[in-house]
Write a protein that holds these residues in place. Structure first.
Motif, PDB file in Angstrom:
ATOM      1  N   GLU A  25       0.835  -1.208   0.000  1.00  0.00           N
ATOM      2  CA  GLU A  25       0.000   0.000   0.000  1.00  0.00           C
ATOM      3  C   GLU A  25       0.872   1.263   0.000  1.00  0.00           C
ATOM      4  O   GLU A  25       0.783   2.077   0.923  1.00  0.00           O
ATOM      5  CB  GLU A  25      -0.967   0.002   1.185  1.00  0.00           C
ATOM      6  CG  GLU A  25      -0.344  -0.174   2.552  1.00  0.00           C
ATOM      7  CD  GLU A  25      -1.258   0.292   3.680  1.00  0.00           C
ATOM      8  OE1 GLU A  25      -2.468   0.400   3.469  1.00  0.00           O
ATOM      9  OE2 GLU A  25      -0.725   0.571   4.770  1.00  0.00           O
ATOM     10  N   GLN A  27       0.449   3.864  -1.554  1.00  0.00           N
ATOM     11  CA  GLN A  27      -0.399   5.056  -1.589  1.00  0.00           C
ATOM     12  C   GLN A  27      -0.731   5.573  -0.198  1.00  0.00           C
ATOM     13  O   GLN A  27      -1.143   6.728  -0.035  1.00  0.00           O
ATOM     14  CB  GLN A  27      -1.700   4.756  -2.358  1.00  0.00           C
ATOM     15  CG  GLN A  27      -2.721   3.914  -1.606  1.00  0.00           C
ATOM     16  CD  GLN A  27      -2.415   2.425  -1.582  1.00  0.00           C
ATOM     17  OE1 GLN A  27      -1.391   1.998  -2.129  1.00  0.00           O
ATOM     18  NE2 GLN A  27      -3.292   1.631  -0.988  1.00  0.00           N
ATOM     19  N   ALA A  28      -0.547   4.741   0.819  1.00  0.00           N
ATOM     20  CA  ALA A  28      -0.910   5.120   2.188  1.00  0.00           C
ATOM     21  C   ALA A  28       0.295   5.563   3.018  1.00  0.00           C
ATOM     22  O   ALA A  28       0.193   5.669   4.239  1.00  0.00           O
ATOM     23  CB  ALA A  28      -1.603   3.941   2.883  1.00  0.00           C
ATOM     24  N   THR A  62      -7.417  -3.848   4.132  1.00  0.00           N
ATOM     25  CA  THR A  62      -6.825  -2.803   4.969  1.00  0.00           C
ATOM     26  C   THR A  62      -7.616  -1.506   4.854  1.00  0.00           C
ATOM     27  O   THR A  62      -7.877  -1.021   3.751  1.00  0.00           O
ATOM     28  CB  THR A  62      -5.374  -2.540   4.546  1.00  0.00           C
ATOM     29  OG1 THR A  62      -4.621  -3.754   4.648  1.00  0.00           O
ATOM     30  CG2 THR A  62      -4.731  -1.487   5.445  1.00  0.00           C
ATOM     31  N   ARG A 129      -3.819   1.636  11.145  1.00  0.00           N
ATOM     32  CA  ARG A 129      -3.896   0.788   9.959  1.00  0.00           C
ATOM     33  C   ARG A 129      -4.453  -0.555  10.414  1.00  0.00           C
ATOM     34  O   ARG A 129      -3.786  -1.328  11.088  1.00  0.00           O
ATOM     35  CB  ARG A 129      -2.518   0.598   9.324  1.00  0.00           C
ATOM     36  CG  ARG A 129      -2.561  -0.266   8.053  1.00  0.00           C
ATOM     37  CD  ARG A 129      -1.193  -0.371   7.395  1.00  0.00           C
ATOM     38  NE  ARG A 129      -0.224  -1.005   8.263  1.00  0.00           N
ATOM     39  CZ  ARG A 129       0.986  -0.538   8.522  1.00  0.00           C
ATOM     40  NH1 ARG A 129       1.392   0.605   7.993  1.00  0.00           N
ATOM     41  NH2 ARG A 129       1.816  -1.185   9.330  1.00  0.00           N
ATOM     42  N   SER A 167      -7.759   1.272   1.927  1.00  0.00           N
ATOM     43  CA  SER A 167      -6.440   1.236   1.308  1.00  0.00           C
ATOM     44  C   SER A 167      -6.348   0.159   0.245  1.00  0.00           C
ATOM     45  O   SER A 167      -6.025   0.427  -0.901  1.00  0.00           O
ATOM     46  CB  SER A 167      -5.359   1.020   2.365  1.00  0.00           C
ATOM     47  OG  SER A 167      -4.081   0.883   1.763  1.00  0.00           O
ATOM     48  N   SER A 168      -6.665  -1.094   0.618  1.00  0.00           N
ATOM     49  CA  SER A 168      -6.591  -2.193  -0.348  1.00  0.00           C
ATOM     50  C   SER A 168      -7.430  -3.356   0.150  1.00  0.00           C
ATOM     51  O   SER A 168      -7.585  -3.560   1.359  1.00  0.00           O
ATOM     52  CB  SER A 168      -5.141  -2.650  -0.552  1.00  0.00           C
ATOM     53  OG  SER A 168      -4.557  -3.063   0.670  1.00  0.00           O
ATOM     54  N   SER A 173      -3.831  -7.151  -1.679  1.00  0.00           N
ATOM     55  CA  SER A 173      -2.617  -7.122  -0.853  1.00  0.00           C
ATOM     56  C   SER A 173      -2.071  -8.497  -0.516  1.00  0.00           C
ATOM     57  O   SER A 173      -0.869  -8.646  -0.258  1.00  0.00           O
ATOM     58  CB  SER A 173      -2.904  -6.382   0.455  1.00  0.00           C
ATOM     59  OG  SER A 173      -3.792  -7.136   1.285  1.00  0.00           O
TER      60      SER A 173
END
Length: 423
Positions: A25, A27-28, A62, A129, A167-168, A173
Protein backbone atom coordinates in the motif's frame (compact mmCIF):
# COMPACT_ATOMS: atom_id res chain seq x y z
CA UNK A 1 13.60 -14.84 19.47
CA UNK A 2 10.13 -14.53 21.01
CA UNK A 3 10.79 -17.47 23.34
CA UNK A 4 13.95 -15.79 24.63
CA UNK A 5 12.60 -12.23 24.57
CA UNK A 6 8.95 -11.44 23.76
CA UNK A 7 9.88 -7.79 23.19
CA UNK A 8 12.52 -8.72 20.62
CA UNK A 9 10.15 -11.11 18.90
CA UNK A 10 7.41 -8.49 18.74
CA UNK A 11 9.85 -5.93 17.33
CA UNK A 12 10.82 -8.31 14.52
CA UNK A 13 7.18 -9.02 13.69
CA UNK A 14 6.29 -5.30 13.68
CA UNK A 15 9.18 -4.67 11.29
CA UNK A 16 7.92 -7.44 8.98
CA UNK A 17 4.42 -5.96 9.09
CA UNK A 18 5.80 -2.53 8.24
CA UNK A 19 7.75 -3.85 5.24
CA UNK A 20 4.64 -5.68 4.02
CA UNK A 21 2.54 -2.52 4.29
CA UNK A 22 5.16 -0.43 2.46
CA UNK A 23 5.13 -2.95 -0.38
CA UNK A 24 1.37 -3.48 -0.78
CA UNK A 25 0.00 0.00 0.00
CA UNK A 26 2.51 2.65 -1.09
CA UNK A 27 -0.40 5.06 -1.59
CA UNK A 28 -0.91 5.12 2.19
CA UNK A 29 2.63 6.17 3.10
CA UNK A 30 1.44 9.53 4.48
CA UNK A 31 -1.88 8.49 6.00
CA UNK A 32 -0.49 8.43 9.55
CA UNK A 33 0.68 12.05 9.40
CA UNK A 34 -1.22 14.72 11.36
CA UNK A 35 -0.90 17.25 8.52
CA UNK A 36 -2.76 15.01 6.04
CA UNK A 37 -5.98 16.60 4.84
CA UNK A 38 -8.59 13.89 5.53
CA UNK A 39 -11.70 16.06 5.21
CA UNK A 40 -12.89 13.97 2.25
CA UNK A 41 -12.61 10.71 4.19
CA UNK A 42 -15.83 8.96 5.11
CA UNK A 43 -16.95 8.27 8.68
CA UNK A 44 -17.99 5.15 10.53
CA UNK A 45 -19.05 4.44 14.13
CA UNK A 46 -16.18 3.91 16.54
CA UNK A 47 -17.67 0.82 18.15
CA UNK A 48 -18.93 -1.58 15.47
CA UNK A 49 -17.49 -4.03 12.99
CA UNK A 50 -16.97 -2.10 9.80
CA UNK A 51 -19.22 -4.57 7.95
CA UNK A 52 -22.14 -2.59 9.42
CA UNK A 53 -21.04 0.40 7.32
CA UNK A 54 -22.75 0.71 3.92
CA UNK A 55 -20.37 -0.39 1.18
CA UNK A 56 -18.21 -2.50 3.51
CA UNK A 57 -20.63 -5.37 4.13
CA UNK A 58 -18.22 -8.04 2.84
CA UNK A 59 -14.93 -6.14 3.05
CA UNK A 60 -11.71 -7.92 3.97
CA UNK A 61 -8.48 -5.98 3.68
CA UNK A 62 -6.82 -2.80 4.97
CA UNK A 63 -8.65 0.32 6.10
CA UNK A 64 -7.07 3.33 7.76
CA UNK A 65 -8.91 4.91 10.70
CA UNK A 66 -8.21 8.43 11.99
CA UNK A 67 -9.48 10.51 14.90
CA UNK A 68 -8.30 13.58 16.82
CA UNK A 69 -8.13 14.22 20.56
CA UNK A 70 -7.59 17.74 21.88
CA UNK A 71 -5.44 17.98 25.03
CA UNK A 72 -4.49 20.62 27.54
CA UNK A 73 -0.84 21.34 28.38
CA UNK A 74 -1.27 19.44 31.65
CA UNK A 75 -2.62 16.38 29.87
CA UNK A 76 0.03 16.46 27.15
CA UNK A 77 2.78 16.64 29.76
CA UNK A 78 1.70 13.45 31.55
CA UNK A 79 2.41 9.85 30.90
CA UNK A 80 -0.46 8.20 29.04
CA UNK A 81 -1.75 4.95 27.55
CA UNK A 82 -3.85 4.81 24.40
CA UNK A 83 -6.77 2.40 24.78
CA UNK A 84 -8.50 1.33 21.56
CA UNK A 85 -10.32 -1.84 22.60
CA UNK A 86 -10.18 -4.91 20.31
CA UNK A 87 -9.30 -4.51 16.64
CA UNK A 88 -10.11 -7.30 14.19
CA UNK A 89 -7.60 -8.68 13.11
CA UNK A 90 -4.28 -6.78 13.03
CA UNK A 91 -3.38 -3.16 13.63
CA UNK A 92 -0.49 -0.75 13.54
CA UNK A 93 -1.24 2.41 15.50
CA UNK A 94 0.30 5.87 15.24
CA UNK A 95 0.06 9.00 17.38
CA UNK A 96 1.00 12.28 15.71
CA UNK A 97 2.72 10.32 12.95
CA UNK A 98 4.83 8.14 15.26
CA UNK A 99 4.24 4.40 15.37
CA UNK A 100 3.46 3.30 18.93
CA UNK A 101 2.58 -0.36 18.50
CA UNK A 102 1.12 -3.27 16.56
CA UNK A 103 -1.00 -6.19 17.74
CA UNK A 104 -2.82 -9.21 16.38
CA UNK A 105 -5.98 -10.89 17.64
CA UNK A 106 -9.56 -10.09 16.81
CA UNK A 107 -10.65 -9.89 20.46
CA UNK A 108 -7.47 -8.61 22.07
CA UNK A 109 -7.86 -5.11 23.61
CA UNK A 110 -5.20 -2.68 22.39
CA UNK A 111 -3.33 -0.81 25.11
CA UNK A 112 -0.32 1.20 23.89
CA UNK A 113 1.97 3.14 26.19
CA UNK A 114 2.93 6.48 24.66
CA UNK A 115 6.52 7.65 24.93
CA UNK A 116 7.24 11.07 26.51
CA UNK A 117 7.19 13.93 24.03
CA UNK A 118 4.74 12.35 21.58
CA UNK A 119 1.62 14.09 22.89
CA UNK A 120 1.19 17.85 22.65
CA UNK A 121 -1.21 20.55 23.75
CA UNK A 122 -3.97 21.00 21.19
CA UNK A 123 -4.98 18.47 18.54
CA UNK A 124 -3.41 15.00 18.58
CA UNK A 125 -3.91 12.65 15.65
CA UNK A 126 -4.62 8.95 16.25
CA UNK A 127 -4.20 6.82 13.11
CA UNK A 128 -4.74 3.08 12.85
CA UNK A 129 -3.90 0.79 9.96
CA UNK A 130 -6.40 -2.04 10.52
CA UNK A 131 -6.22 -5.28 8.54
CA UNK A 132 -9.12 -7.73 8.49
CA UNK A 133 -8.40 -11.19 7.06
CA UNK A 134 -11.93 -12.66 7.33
CA UNK A 135 -15.22 -12.29 9.17
CA UNK A 136 -15.84 -9.09 11.10
CA UNK A 137 -13.31 -6.29 10.89
CA UNK A 138 -12.21 -3.05 12.48
CA UNK A 139 -12.15 -1.43 15.92
CA UNK A 140 -15.35 -2.88 17.28
CA UNK A 141 -15.22 -2.39 21.07
CA UNK A 142 -17.31 0.15 23.04
CA UNK A 143 -16.51 3.72 22.01
CA UNK A 144 -16.71 4.92 25.61
CA UNK A 145 -13.63 2.84 26.47
CA UNK A 146 -11.47 4.28 23.69
CA UNK A 147 -9.19 7.18 24.42
CA UNK A 148 -6.17 8.33 26.40
CA UNK A 149 -5.73 7.17 30.00
CA UNK A 150 -3.46 9.56 31.88
CA UNK A 151 -1.25 8.71 34.81
CA UNK A 152 -3.25 10.98 37.10
CA UNK A 153 -6.33 8.82 36.48
CA UNK A 154 -8.11 11.16 34.08
CA UNK A 155 -9.38 10.10 30.68
CA UNK A 156 -9.76 11.85 27.29
CA UNK A 157 -12.28 10.02 25.06
CA UNK A 158 -11.58 9.31 21.41
CA UNK A 159 -15.09 10.17 20.29
CA UNK A 160 -17.98 8.39 18.61
CA UNK A 161 -16.69 8.17 15.04
CA UNK A 162 -13.66 7.35 12.95
CA UNK A 163 -12.75 8.99 9.69
CA UNK A 164 -11.75 6.17 7.37
CA UNK A 165 -10.36 5.36 3.93
CA UNK A 166 -10.04 2.01 2.21
CA UNK A 167 -6.44 1.24 1.31
CA UNK A 168 -6.59 -2.19 -0.35
CA UNK A 169 -8.67 -5.32 -0.43
CA UNK A 170 -7.20 -8.57 0.81
CA UNK A 171 -7.32 -9.88 -2.75
CA UNK A 172 -5.05 -6.99 -3.77
CA UNK A 173 -2.62 -7.12 -0.85
CA UNK A 174 -2.52 -10.79 0.03
CA UNK A 175 -2.30 -11.95 3.63
CA UNK A 176 -0.18 -9.92 6.03
CA UNK A 177 2.62 -11.57 8.03
CA UNK A 178 1.09 -12.95 11.20
CA UNK A 179 2.80 -13.32 14.55
CA UNK A 180 3.82 -17.01 14.63
CA UNK A 181 3.16 -17.35 18.37
CA UNK A 182 -0.44 -16.10 18.40
CA UNK A 183 -3.05 -18.65 19.49
CA UNK A 184 -4.52 -21.22 17.16
CA UNK A 185 -3.37 -19.24 14.10
CA UNK A 186 0.24 -19.39 15.19
CA UNK A 187 2.82 -21.22 13.09
CA UNK A 188 2.57 -24.99 13.80
CA UNK A 189 0.47 -24.40 16.95
CA UNK A 190 -2.39 -26.71 15.99
CA UNK A 191 -0.13 -29.40 14.58
CA UNK A 192 2.14 -29.55 17.60
CA UNK A 193 -0.71 -29.22 20.06
CA UNK A 194 -3.33 -31.49 18.52
CA UNK A 195 -1.80 -33.78 15.88
CA UNK A 196 1.72 -34.59 17.03
CA UNK A 197 0.61 -36.03 20.42
CA UNK A 198 -1.61 -38.58 18.66
CA UNK A 199 1.21 -40.35 16.85
CA UNK A 200 1.89 -43.25 16.63
CA UNK A 201 -1.71 -44.32 17.36
CA UNK A 202 -3.29 -46.23 14.48
CA UNK A 203 -5.88 -44.38 12.39
CA UNK A 204 -8.26 -45.30 9.59
CA UNK A 205 -7.88 -41.89 7.98
CA UNK A 206 -8.28 -38.13 8.28
CA UNK A 207 -11.20 -35.76 7.62
CA UNK A 208 -10.23 -32.18 6.80
CA UNK A 209 -12.68 -29.24 6.64
CA UNK A 210 -10.72 -26.02 6.19
CA UNK A 211 -9.72 -23.46 3.58
CA UNK A 212 -11.84 -20.40 4.27
CA UNK A 213 -8.82 -18.52 5.63
CA UNK A 214 -6.84 -19.26 2.45
CA UNK A 215 -9.25 -17.92 -0.18
CA UNK A 216 -7.12 -14.83 -0.77
CA UNK A 217 -4.17 -17.02 -1.80
CA UNK A 218 -5.42 -20.14 -3.60
CA UNK A 219 -2.07 -20.65 -5.35
CA UNK A 220 -0.35 -20.92 -1.98
CA UNK A 221 -3.06 -23.35 -0.84
CA UNK A 222 -2.13 -25.46 -3.84
CA UNK A 223 1.24 -26.01 -2.16
CA UNK A 224 0.02 -26.18 1.43
CA UNK A 225 -2.75 -28.78 1.11
CA UNK A 226 -0.69 -31.57 -0.50
CA UNK A 227 2.13 -30.79 1.92
CA UNK A 228 -0.30 -31.22 4.83
CA UNK A 229 -1.50 -34.56 3.47
CA UNK A 230 2.07 -35.80 3.07
CA UNK A 231 3.15 -34.55 6.50
CA UNK A 232 0.32 -36.21 8.40
CA UNK A 233 0.79 -39.50 6.58
CA UNK A 234 4.49 -39.40 7.30
CA UNK A 235 3.91 -38.55 10.95
CA UNK A 236 1.66 -41.59 11.38
CA UNK A 237 3.93 -43.77 9.22
CA UNK A 238 1.06 -44.55 6.83
CA UNK A 239 1.85 -43.31 3.30
CA UNK A 240 -1.51 -44.37 1.85
CA UNK A 241 -3.81 -43.39 4.71
CA UNK A 242 -7.13 -42.01 3.37
CA UNK A 243 -7.44 -38.25 3.58
CA UNK A 244 -10.96 -36.84 3.18
CA UNK A 245 -11.33 -33.20 2.15
CA UNK A 246 -14.52 -31.15 2.42
CA UNK A 247 -14.77 -28.85 -0.58
CA UNK A 248 -15.67 -25.35 0.59
CA UNK A 249 -19.33 -24.45 0.95
CA UNK A 250 -20.81 -21.44 -0.82
CA UNK A 251 -20.44 -18.18 1.10
CA UNK A 252 -20.79 -14.53 0.12
CA UNK A 253 -22.88 -12.56 -2.39
CA UNK A 254 -24.06 -14.08 -5.64
CA UNK A 255 -22.70 -12.72 -8.93
CA UNK A 256 -24.50 -12.02 -12.20
CA UNK A 257 -21.34 -11.78 -14.34
CA UNK A 258 -18.16 -13.88 -14.50
CA UNK A 259 -15.72 -12.86 -11.76
CA UNK A 260 -12.44 -13.96 -10.25
CA UNK A 261 -13.03 -15.91 -7.04
CA UNK A 262 -10.56 -17.05 -4.41
CA UNK A 263 -13.25 -19.36 -3.03
CA UNK A 264 -13.55 -21.07 -6.40
CA UNK A 265 -9.74 -21.17 -6.61
CA UNK A 266 -9.48 -23.05 -3.31
CA UNK A 267 -12.27 -25.44 -4.36
CA UNK A 268 -10.32 -26.19 -7.53
CA UNK A 269 -7.17 -26.84 -5.52
CA UNK A 270 -9.14 -29.30 -3.39
CA UNK A 271 -10.47 -30.97 -6.54
CA UNK A 272 -7.02 -31.25 -8.11
CA UNK A 273 -5.43 -32.67 -4.96
CA UNK A 274 -8.13 -35.35 -4.84
CA UNK A 275 -7.77 -36.09 -8.55
CA UNK A 276 -4.01 -36.57 -8.19
CA UNK A 277 -4.18 -39.00 -5.24
CA UNK A 278 -6.51 -42.02 -5.27
CA UNK A 279 -6.49 -42.06 -1.47
CA UNK A 280 -7.75 -38.47 -1.16
CA UNK A 281 -11.55 -38.23 -1.21
CA UNK A 282 -13.50 -35.07 -1.99
CA UNK A 283 -16.77 -34.37 -0.15
CA UNK A 284 -18.25 -31.29 -1.80
CA UNK A 285 -20.29 -28.86 0.31
CA UNK A 286 -20.60 -26.22 -2.39
CA UNK A 287 -24.37 -26.65 -2.73
CA UNK A 288 -25.21 -26.66 0.98
CA UNK A 289 -23.62 -23.36 1.99
CA UNK A 290 -25.17 -20.15 3.25
CA UNK A 291 -24.36 -16.86 1.53
CA UNK A 292 -24.69 -15.10 4.92
CA UNK A 293 -22.85 -17.59 7.15
CA UNK A 294 -19.28 -18.76 6.64
CA UNK A 295 -20.09 -21.74 8.89
CA UNK A 296 -23.31 -23.17 7.39
CA UNK A 297 -25.50 -25.23 9.68
CA UNK A 298 -26.12 -28.30 7.54
CA UNK A 299 -23.27 -30.40 8.91
CA UNK A 300 -25.38 -33.55 8.76
CA UNK A 301 -25.12 -33.60 4.97
CA UNK A 302 -21.40 -32.85 5.19
CA UNK A 303 -21.03 -35.83 7.51
CA UNK A 304 -23.03 -38.03 5.13
CA UNK A 305 -20.78 -37.12 2.21
CA UNK A 306 -17.63 -37.69 4.26
CA UNK A 307 -19.02 -41.07 5.31
CA UNK A 308 -19.42 -42.07 1.68
CA UNK A 309 -15.76 -41.33 1.03
CA UNK A 310 -14.72 -43.14 4.22
CA UNK A 311 -16.70 -46.21 3.20
CA UNK A 312 -15.01 -46.23 -0.18
CA UNK A 313 -11.42 -45.41 0.76
CA UNK A 314 -11.09 -46.70 4.33
CA UNK A 315 -13.57 -49.57 4.52
CA UNK A 316 -13.23 -51.22 1.14
CA UNK A 317 -16.49 -50.35 -0.65
CA UNK A 318 -14.54 -49.59 -3.80
CA UNK A 319 -17.53 -49.65 -6.16
CA UNK A 320 -19.41 -46.99 -4.19
CA UNK A 321 -20.05 -43.69 -5.97
CA UNK A 322 -18.84 -41.32 -3.27
CA UNK A 323 -18.68 -37.98 -5.12
CA UNK A 324 -20.47 -36.07 -7.82
CA UNK A 325 -19.26 -35.59 -11.40
CA UNK A 326 -15.73 -34.28 -11.91
CA UNK A 327 -14.08 -33.22 -15.17
CA UNK A 328 -11.67 -35.44 -17.07
CA UNK A 329 -10.91 -33.25 -20.08
CA UNK A 330 -11.98 -30.25 -22.14
CA UNK A 331 -11.32 -29.99 -25.86
CA UNK A 332 -12.41 -28.16 -28.96
CA UNK A 333 -14.75 -30.15 -31.21
CA UNK A 334 -15.77 -29.30 -34.75
CA UNK A 335 -19.14 -30.29 -36.16
CA UNK A 336 -21.26 -29.22 -39.08
CA UNK A 337 -22.77 -26.57 -36.85
CA UNK A 338 -19.36 -25.10 -36.00
CA UNK A 339 -16.80 -25.39 -33.20
CA UNK A 340 -17.75 -26.02 -29.58
CA UNK A 341 -16.05 -27.08 -26.37
CA UNK A 342 -16.69 -30.60 -25.13
CA UNK A 343 -16.15 -31.38 -21.44
CA UNK A 344 -15.93 -35.05 -20.54
CA UNK A 345 -16.96 -36.08 -16.99
CA UNK A 346 -15.98 -39.10 -14.93
CA UNK A 347 -19.61 -40.23 -14.61
CA UNK A 348 -23.02 -39.56 -16.16
CA UNK A 349 -24.69 -36.42 -14.85
CA UNK A 350 -28.21 -35.07 -14.56
CA UNK A 351 -29.64 -31.56 -14.56
CA UNK A 352 -31.95 -30.61 -11.72
CA UNK A 353 -34.83 -28.11 -11.99
CA UNK A 354 -34.02 -27.02 -15.54
CA UNK A 355 -33.44 -28.32 -19.05
CA UNK A 356 -29.80 -27.22 -19.24
CA UNK A 357 -26.93 -26.95 -16.77
CA UNK A 358 -25.91 -23.47 -15.63
CA UNK A 359 -22.68 -21.97 -14.33
CA UNK A 360 -20.31 -22.64 -17.24
CA UNK A 361 -17.86 -20.01 -18.47
CA UNK A 362 -15.37 -19.81 -21.32
CA UNK A 363 -12.28 -17.63 -20.89
CA UNK A 364 -9.84 -16.30 -23.49
CA UNK A 365 -6.08 -15.83 -23.30
CA UNK A 366 -6.51 -12.27 -22.03
CA UNK A 367 -8.53 -13.41 -19.02
CA UNK A 368 -11.93 -12.26 -20.27
CA UNK A 369 -14.64 -14.77 -19.39
CA UNK A 370 -18.19 -15.18 -20.66
CA UNK A 371 -21.05 -17.40 -19.60
CA UNK A 372 -21.65 -20.22 -22.04
CA UNK A 373 -24.73 -22.25 -22.91
CA UNK A 374 -24.22 -25.93 -22.19
CA UNK A 375 -26.00 -29.09 -23.31
CA UNK A 376 -25.61 -32.34 -21.35
CA UNK A 377 -25.58 -35.80 -22.93
CA UNK A 378 -24.69 -38.53 -20.43
CA UNK A 379 -21.14 -37.89 -19.28
CA UNK A 380 -20.40 -35.13 -21.81
CA UNK A 381 -21.18 -31.44 -21.94
CA UNK A 382 -21.10 -29.40 -25.13
CA UNK A 383 -20.53 -25.65 -24.67
CA UNK A 384 -21.38 -23.17 -27.41
CA UNK A 385 -18.58 -20.68 -28.18
CA UNK A 386 -19.77 -17.07 -28.52
CA UNK A 387 -19.17 -15.57 -31.96
CA UNK A 388 -15.70 -14.10 -32.34
CA UNK A 389 -14.49 -15.53 -29.03
CA UNK A 390 -11.35 -17.71 -28.73
CA UNK A 391 -11.54 -19.65 -25.43
CA UNK A 392 -8.49 -21.27 -23.86
CA UNK A 393 -10.07 -22.54 -20.64
CA UNK A 394 -13.44 -23.53 -19.25
CA UNK A 395 -14.80 -22.90 -15.76
CA UNK A 396 -17.75 -24.30 -13.87
CA UNK A 397 -19.41 -22.82 -10.76
CA UNK A 398 -16.64 -20.25 -10.55
CA UNK A 399 -17.76 -17.80 -7.86
CA UNK A 400 -17.89 -17.49 -4.09
CA UNK A 401 -21.52 -18.63 -3.98
CA UNK A 402 -22.25 -20.37 -7.27
CA UNK A 403 -25.68 -21.46 -8.43
CA UNK A 404 -25.41 -24.95 -9.87
CA UNK A 405 -27.88 -27.56 -11.02
CA UNK A 406 -25.52 -30.25 -12.31
CA UNK A 407 -25.49 -33.40 -10.17
CA UNK A 408 -24.57 -37.05 -10.37
CA UNK A 409 -27.25 -39.70 -10.54
CA UNK A 410 -26.73 -40.37 -6.81
CA UNK A 411 -27.63 -36.76 -5.92
CA UNK A 412 -24.12 -35.47 -5.25
CA UNK A 413 -23.14 -32.13 -6.83
CA UNK A 414 -20.69 -31.73 -9.67
CA UNK A 415 -17.44 -30.21 -8.47
CA UNK A 416 -16.50 -26.67 -9.49
CA UNK A 417 -13.46 -26.64 -11.75
CA UNK A 418 -11.20 -24.79 -14.14
CA UNK A 419 -9.60 -26.65 -17.07
CA UNK A 420 -7.41 -25.71 -20.01
CA UNK A 421 -9.03 -26.47 -23.34
CA UNK A 422 -7.08 -28.85 -25.56
CA UNK A 423 -7.00 -27.83 -29.23
Amino acid sequence: DYARSPDAGMAQWRAMLGRWAARVEPQAATWSRPDLDDRDWKTMPAEQFWETTPGLETFDGTIWLRASITLTEKQAGQGATLSLGPIDDLDTTFVNGREIGSSQGWDRPREYRIAPGVLRAGANLIAVRAVDTNGGGGAWGPAAQKGLKFDDGSFAPLGATWRYKVSSTLAQSGLPPTAPWVGASGLSTLRNGMIAPLAPYGLKGFAWYQGEANVVEPAAYGRLLPALVADWRRWFDAPDLPFLVVQLAAFGPRQTTPVESGWAGVRDVQRRVAAADPQVGLASAVDIGDIYDIHPANKQQVGHRLALQARKLAYGETSLVAAGPAPLSAALAKTGAGTSVVVRLDQPAVVQADARPVGFELCDAGGACRFADAVLAGDQLRLAIPAGFAPVKVRFAWSDSPILNLYGRTGLPATPFELAIAP
